[in-house]
Design an enzyme around this catalytic site. Structure first.
Site, short mmCIF file in Angstrom:
data_model
loop_
_atom_site.label_atom_id
_atom_site.label_comp_id
_atom_site.label_asym_id
_atom_site.label_seq_id
_atom_site.Cartn_x
_atom_site.Cartn_y
_atom_site.Cartn_z
N HIS A 296 -7.38 -5.84 -0.82
CA HIS A 296 -6.21 -5.02 -0.53
C HIS A 296 -5.24 -5.71 0.42
O HIS A 296 -4.04 -5.42 0.41
CB HIS A 296 -6.68 -3.69 0.10
CG HIS A 296 -5.61 -2.66 0.22
ND1 HIS A 296 -4.93 -2.15 -0.87
CD2 HIS A 296 -5.07 -2.03 1.31
CE1 HIS A 296 -4.04 -1.25 -0.47
NE2 HIS A 296 -4.09 -1.17 0.85
N SER B 157 0.84 -1.20 0.00
CA SER B 157 0.00 0.00 0.00
C SER B 157 0.88 1.26 0.00
O SER B 157 1.65 1.46 -0.93
CB SER B 157 -0.96 -0.05 1.19
OG SER B 157 -2.00 0.89 1.06
N ASP C 165 -9.46 -5.14 -4.92
CA ASP C 165 -8.95 -4.03 -4.11
C ASP C 165 -9.59 -2.73 -4.58
O ASP C 165 -9.46 -2.37 -5.75
CB ASP C 165 -7.43 -3.98 -4.27
CG ASP C 165 -6.75 -2.99 -3.34
OD1 ASP C 165 -7.45 -2.15 -2.74
OD2 ASP C 165 -5.51 -3.07 -3.22
#
Length: 387
Positions: free
Chosen positions: A349, A203, A318
Site C-alpha cells: 500500500h 489511498s 496491497d
C-alpha cells in the site's frame, strides 16, 4: 470520547501491527499552543512506538495517539539532494493554516508541479507510518527528476481537537478543501508553470481526487495511488476480515469485533441512517454526516465526468486497496484520453517492495517507495511538456 470498548479496539489494532507490548524505554514532554504532551516511548515486539497523551490547560486528557517512534530519515539512492532545494510553506484555507514543504528542482525554466494528498488519519506532510516516510520519498524523488512538489500536514493532525469536536465532519473538511487550497497556492508560485500543475492522491486522497478535481478545473491531470474505488465501509470491513484471517484461530474478542463492524457497516448502508445516528454506532466512530455525504459518491464515475488525464497506480500486495479497485478505475477511465493504469505485483500500500503475503507489521519495517513508481510518475508528467 473514548469508551472502554473503543480503547480496547484501538489497543488491539496497535498490537496487531506492532506486536505484543514489551515495556517503556523513556518519557519526554512537549508543549504546543498551550497543550502539554507526554510522550511515552514504548517498545513493542515488532517496533517502537511513541504513545502521546495530550493534556489541555486544565490538566484534562485531550487526546491519545499511537505514533511511529521518531527515527532519522535516510534518503533512498534515487534522491539527489543537490538537484533541488526545500523550503517551508503554509497552506492557508480560511482560518486553517497548514505547515508544509515546497521541494523545488534547481532549474532555469518554469517547472511542472504536483500537490500530494494524504491517506486517512492524521497524517503529517511525509505521510509518516512507522519508520517510513513515503511522501518524502515521493517529493524528493520527483524533485530529483525535475518536478516541484508541495506537501503539507493534514488538518486532522494540525487541528486534531477541532476535528474531533466537529460533529458535521465530511470528506470535504478532512481532505478535499485543503487539497484545493494547496493546488491554488502551488499554481500561483512564480517558479511553477501554471499549465503543468497536477494533484496526486494516495489511498483516501485518491478516493477523494474526483471531488478535488471538480474544484481544480485548471489542473493538467491527476495521479491516483492506491485509491479506493468502492464504498469506504466495504473496504473497512474487507481490511478487518483480511487482518483477522492472518490468525488461524481468531479470539473471542476478534470474533465479537468482526460482528460489531458488520453491524456498523450495515447501518451505513441502511436507508434509515440519519444525522442523529450516534457516531459510536458507525465504523471507526466517524459521524453520520461523513457517511451520508458519501452515500451517492462513485469515485470512478465522478473521475470519468472530469474527462482529464489520469494516471492510476496500484500495488499487487496491497490489502487495504486492491487490484479490484484498479480495475474499476480502468473500466471507467479507459476511454478518456491520457489515462494510464499500472499494477506493480511486488509493491504494498505504501508502494514499497516485499515478498509473500502483506501484513500490517510490514509498515513498521524501514523501507522506501520503489524507484520505478517515481520514474513512472515523472515520465507521465513529462508528456505535458510543451514542444
Amino acid at each position: 470520547a473514548l469508551p472502554l470498548p473503543k480503547l480496547q479496539e484501538v489497543w488491539e489494532q496497535v498490537t496487531d501491527q506492532a506486536g505484543s507490548y514489551i515495556g517503556n524505554t523513556g518519557v519526554r514532554t512537549e508543549e504546543v499552543d498551550g497543550y502539554q504532551a507526554i510522550i511515552v516511548q514504548a517498545q513493542f515486539k515488532n517496533a517502537p512506538l511513541d504513545v502521546r497523551v495530550v493534556f489541555d490547560q486544565t490538566g484534562l486528557v485531550a487526546g491519545l495517539f499511537f505514533q511511529a517512534a521518531e527515527t532519522s530519515y535516510k534518503p533512498p539512492p534515487y534522491v539527489k539532494t543537490e538537484a533541488f532545494t526545500s523550503r517551508e510553506i503554509t497552506v492557508v484555507n480560511g482560518h486553517w493554516e497548514l505547515p508544509g514543504t515546497l521541494t523545488l528542482p534547481v532549474a532555469e525554466e518554469l517547472l511542472p508541479g504536483i500537490v500530494l494528498v494524504h491517506g486517512s488519519g492524521p497524517n503529517d506532510r511525509n505521510e509518516t507510518i512507522g519508520p517510513n516516510q513515503p511522501f518524502r520519498d515521493l517529493a524528493e524523488g520527483l524533485a530529483s527528476i525535475g518536478v516541484a512538489v508541495l506537501r503539507y500536514d493534514k488538518r486532522t493532525l494540525v487541528y486534531a481537537q477541532e476535528t474531533v469536536a466537529n460533529a458535521d465532519l465530511t470528506l470535504n473538511e478532512e481532505t478535499v478543501d485543503d487539497a484545493v487550497a494547496a493546488f491554488r497556492l502551488l499554481r500561483g508560485l512564480p517558479e511553477i508553470d501554471p499549465a503543468r500543475c497536477f494533484v496526486l492522491g494516495h489511498s483516501l486522497g485518491g478516493y477523494a481526487l474526483p471531488r478535488i478535481g471538480a474544484l481544480t478545473t485548471q489542473a493538467a491531470g491527476f495521479v491516483i495511488m492506491a485509491g479506493a474505488a468502492r464504498p469506504l465501509e466495504d473496504l473497512i470491513l474487507e481490511q478487518m476480515e483480511y487482518i483477522y484471517s492472518l490468525n488461524s484461530s481468531p479470539t473471542e474478542q476478534e470474533t465479537a469485533n468482526m460482528a460489531a463492524v458488520r453491524e456498523q457497516v450495515q447501518r451505513v448502508k441502511d436507508s434509515a441512517l440519519s444525522y442523529s445516528t450516534p457516531a459510536h454506532d458507525l465504523p471507526l466512530n466517524i459521524p453520520a454526516t461523513y457517511w451520508l455525504d458519501l452515500r451517492d459518491y462513485d469515485p470512478p464515475l465522478a473521475a470519468a465526468t472530469l474527462a482529464r488525464p489520469t494516471l492510476v497506480l496500484q500495488g499487487g500486495r496491497d490489502y487495504q486497496v486492491t487490484e479490484a479497485d484498479l480495475r474499476l478505475w480502468e473500466a471507467a477511465l479507459s476511454t478518456v484520453p491520457g489515462c494510464s493504469f499500472t499494477l506493480y505485483p511486488e509493491l504494498n500500500h505504501l508502494f514499497m517492495e516485499g515478498q509473500g503475503k502483506s501484513i500490517p507489521s510490514d509498515y513498521l519495517r524501514q523501507g522506501h517507495m520503489a524507484e520505478v513508481v517515481i520514474k513512472d510518475i515523472g515520465t507521465w508528467i513529462d508528456q505535458f511538456r510543451q514542444p
